[in-house]
Design a protein around this motif. Sequence first.
Motif, PDB file in Angstrom:
ATOM      1  N   PRO A 192       0.765  -0.953  -0.013  1.00 33.13           N
ATOM      2  CA  PRO A 192       0.072   0.057  -0.450  1.00 33.13           C
ATOM      3  C   PRO A 192       0.760   1.130   0.047  1.00 33.13           C
ATOM      4  CG  PRO A 192      -0.414  -1.361   2.081  1.00 33.13           C
ATOM      5  CD  PRO A 192       0.753  -2.097   1.214  1.00 33.13           C
ATOM      6  N   GLY A 193       0.073   2.380  -0.954  1.00 27.99           N
ATOM      7  CA  GLY A 193       0.656   3.170  -0.381  1.00 27.99           C
ATOM      8  C   GLY A 193       0.189   4.449   0.998  1.00 27.99           C
ATOM      9  N   ASN A 194       1.095   5.583   0.795  1.00 30.50           N
ATOM     10  CA  ASN A 194       0.583   6.282   1.261  1.00 30.50           C
ATOM     11  C   ASN A 194      -1.096   6.156   1.540  1.00 30.50           C
ATOM     12  OD1 ASN A 194       0.968   8.173  -1.174  1.00 30.50           O
ATOM     13  ND2 ASN A 194       0.648  10.286   1.017  1.00 30.50           N
ATOM     14  N   HIS A 195      -1.368   7.019   0.350  1.00 28.07           N
ATOM     15  CA  HIS A 195      -2.934   7.022  -0.459  1.00 28.07           C
ATOM     16  C   HIS A 195      -4.363   5.855   0.366  1.00 28.07           C
ATOM     17  CE1 HIS A 195      -3.670  11.374  -2.184  1.00 28.07           C
ATOM     18  NE2 HIS A 195      -2.386  10.882  -2.034  1.00 28.07           N
ATOM     19  N   ASP A 196      -3.613   4.464   0.457  1.00 26.32           N
ATOM     20  CA  ASP A 196      -3.776   3.360   0.443  1.00 26.32           C
ATOM     21  C   ASP A 196      -4.582   2.902   1.921  1.00 26.32           C
ATOM     22  OD1 ASP A 196      -4.303   2.335  -2.260  1.00 26.32           O
ATOM     23  OD2 ASP A 196      -1.735   2.132  -1.948  1.00 26.32           O
ATOM     24  N   ASP A 225       9.311  20.717  13.366  1.00 25.08           N
ATOM     25  CA  ASP A 225       8.752  22.042  11.725  1.00 25.08           C
ATOM     26  C   ASP A 225       8.397  20.589  11.091  1.00 25.08           C
ATOM     27  OD1 ASP A 225       9.420  24.493  12.389  1.00 25.08           O
ATOM     28  OD2 ASP A 225      11.006  23.885  11.444  1.00 25.08           O
ATOM     29  N   PHE A 226       8.281  19.373  10.416  1.00 26.57           N
ATOM     30  CA  PHE A 226       8.393  18.296   9.948  1.00 26.57           C
ATOM     31  C   PHE A 226       6.982  17.741  10.604  1.00 26.57           C
ATOM     32  CE2 PHE A 226      12.908  18.489   8.944  1.00 26.57           C
ATOM     33  CZ  PHE A 226      12.765  18.948   7.187  1.00 26.57           C
ATOM     34  N   ASP A 227       7.594  17.304  11.813  1.00 29.59           N
ATOM     35  CA  ASP A 227       6.637  16.743  12.850  1.00 29.59           C
ATOM     36  C   ASP A 227       4.887  17.248  12.640  1.00 29.59           C
ATOM     37  OD1 ASP A 227       7.740  14.154  13.375  1.00 29.59           O
ATOM     38  OD2 ASP A 227       8.498  15.670  15.380  1.00 29.59           O
ATOM     39  N   ARG A 228       4.428  19.084  12.059  1.00 24.89           N
ATOM     40  CA  ARG A 228       3.491  19.713  12.191  1.00 24.89           C
ATOM     41  C   ARG A 228       3.465  19.416  10.544  1.00 24.89           C
ATOM     42  NH1 ARG A 228       6.332  23.473  15.514  1.00 24.89           N
ATOM     43  NH2 ARG A 228       7.309  24.127  13.779  1.00 24.89           N
ATOM     44  N   MET A 229       3.823  18.923  10.039  1.00 23.33           N
ATOM     45  CA  MET A 229       4.020  18.623   8.154  1.00 23.33           C
ATOM     46  C   MET A 229       2.873  19.867   7.556  1.00 23.33           C
ATOM     47  SD  MET A 229       2.190  14.503   9.158  1.00 23.33           S
ATOM     48  CE  MET A 229       2.149  14.410   7.263  1.00 23.33           C
ATOM     49  N   LYS A 230       3.299  20.803   7.855  1.00 22.79           N
ATOM     50  CA  LYS A 230       2.237  21.613   7.189  1.00 22.79           C
ATOM     51  C   LYS A 230       3.534  23.099   7.371  1.00 22.79           C
ATOM     52  CE  LYS A 230      -1.203  25.113   8.029  1.00 22.79           C
ATOM     53  NZ  LYS A 230      -2.980  25.655   8.929  1.00 22.79           N
ATOM     54  N   TYR A 231       3.247  23.631   5.554  1.00 22.90           N
ATOM     55  CA  TYR A 231       4.416  25.127   5.853  1.00 22.90           C
ATOM     56  C   TYR A 231       3.573  26.037   4.909  1.00 22.90           C
ATOM     57  CZ  TYR A 231       7.974  26.958   2.361  1.00 22.90           C
ATOM     58  OH  TYR A 231       9.371  27.809   1.638  1.00 22.90           O
ATOM     59  N   ARG A 232       3.808  27.126   5.355  1.00 22.20           N
ATOM     60  CA  ARG A 232       3.112  28.774   5.308  1.00 22.20           C
ATOM     61  C   ARG A 232       1.949  27.850   5.064  1.00 22.20           C
ATOM     62  NH1 ARG A 232       7.104  31.051   1.127  1.00 22.20           N
ATOM     63  NH2 ARG A 232       9.245  31.087   2.295  1.00 22.20           N
ATOM     64  N   ASP A 242      -2.027  13.497   4.480  1.00 17.55           N
ATOM     65  CA  ASP A 242      -1.580  12.773   5.678  1.00 17.55           C
ATOM     66  C   ASP A 242      -2.062  13.411   6.795  1.00 17.55           C
ATOM     67  OD1 ASP A 242      -1.095  10.922   3.399  1.00 17.55           O
ATOM     68  OD2 ASP A 242       1.094  10.585   3.716  1.00 17.55           O
ATOM     69  N   LYS A 243      -1.519  14.646   6.915  1.00 19.58           N
ATOM     70  CA  LYS A 243      -2.080  14.889   8.387  1.00 19.58           C
ATOM     71  C   LYS A 243      -2.872  14.537   8.613  1.00 19.58           C
ATOM     72  CE  LYS A 243      -2.077  19.841  10.722  1.00 19.58           C
ATOM     73  NZ  LYS A 243      -1.004  19.350  11.594  1.00 19.58           N
ATOM     74  N   TYR A 244      -4.146  14.428   7.685  1.00 20.93           N
ATOM     75  CA  TYR A 244      -5.366  14.838   8.352  1.00 20.93           C
ATOM     76  C   TYR A 244      -6.379  13.056   8.437  1.00 20.93           C
ATOM     77  CZ  TYR A 244      -4.689  19.249   7.219  1.00 20.93           C
ATOM     78  OH  TYR A 244      -4.099  21.226   7.346  1.00 20.93           O
ATOM     79  N   TYR A 245      -5.567  12.643   6.751  1.00 22.74           N
ATOM     80  CA  TYR A 245      -5.864  11.678   6.394  1.00 22.74           C
ATOM     81  C   TYR A 245      -5.498  10.370   7.404  1.00 22.74           C
ATOM     82  CZ  TYR A 245      -9.008  14.275   4.066  1.00 22.74           C
ATOM     83  OH  TYR A 245      -9.454  15.149   3.598  1.00 22.74           O
ATOM     84  N   VAL A 246      -3.870  10.122   7.635  1.00 20.74           N
ATOM     85  CA  VAL A 246      -3.542   8.994   8.296  1.00 20.74           C
ATOM     86  C   VAL A 246      -3.654   9.212   9.865  1.00 20.74           C
ATOM     87  CG1 VAL A 246      -1.182   7.103   8.044  1.00 20.74           C
ATOM     88  CG2 VAL A 246      -2.603   8.512   6.516  1.00 20.74           C
ATOM     89  N   HIS A 247      -3.647   8.295  10.588  1.00 19.89           N
ATOM     90  CA  HIS A 247      -3.197   8.387  12.323  1.00 19.89           C
ATOM     91  C   HIS A 247      -2.897   6.926  12.500  1.00 19.89           C
ATOM     92  CE1 HIS A 247      -6.505  11.401  11.107  1.00 19.89           C
ATOM     93  NE2 HIS A 247      -7.039  10.859  10.436  1.00 19.89           N
TER      94      HIS A 247
END
Length: 274
Positions: free
Chosen positions: A72-76, A135-142, A148-153
Amino acid sequence: MKIGVISDLHIDSNQKAMSREKDFSRSLADQLNQQAVEVLLLAGDISSDYRLSQSFIENVKQQTNCKILFVPGNHDFWSRKNGETDTAGIYTYFKEQEESILERPFLLNDEWAVVGNAGWYDYGYADQKQYTKADFDRMKYRIGAWNDKYYVHWNEKNQVVADWMLGKIEKDLQQIGERKVILMTHVVTHPEFVVPLPNRVYNYFNAFLGSRSYETLYQNHPIAYSIMGHVHFRKTFQDNQTQYICACLGNKKHWSNKNEIEAEIKRTLVTFEI
């Protein structure tokens, strides 16, 4: 034995690019049959819902005699339609499927084996001087975020997940004896397949494209082919003993012909013989 490689089909978003009379699984199966592919290595991101991804695999199987091996990929791991949030449970679901090689190496014959896992990202290909782990753990830039921040847990930090999957691959490699290895991950495992830095945007977002720590696999094991996806482009690259193959169908914006799914699948599918 003829091996086929493809990834990042994104059938849910790409279905909009197909006419009503065309079926995505039929288009892939036709190409597998025409090219007499015996084993298909499907390196993730079939869709953005795990049950839809598995259903697609089963539909292709019904239309071809080709053996399908899948990570599987991240989207799967997403479940946008049903809103499920147990990503570890989705991993277990895939692990139990016949086509999956998660924690289950597939022995092609006495000389060759396919080993792999989805893989996850360890931030190693991003600019470590400009950004911190936090910074990377936040998974958000500007104003943009890695979805994946929202859909992978996973309920774990990304680097922990990446290391856990690397450990699974290492364990699987110990099970195949002296066979030559076809490694399959979804994330990339070589710097040739990420965006060259410096880059204003990918100084940050390269963090989520692959894992630098996985490069140790090539130093320690006889990996003849390395299959990957995720980055939505197509490229083969030889480095030392390993042939790297990235064969992403990607989204419609990446296609040469925006309205011919069959032609685009043909352009994307990479084959080789062992």
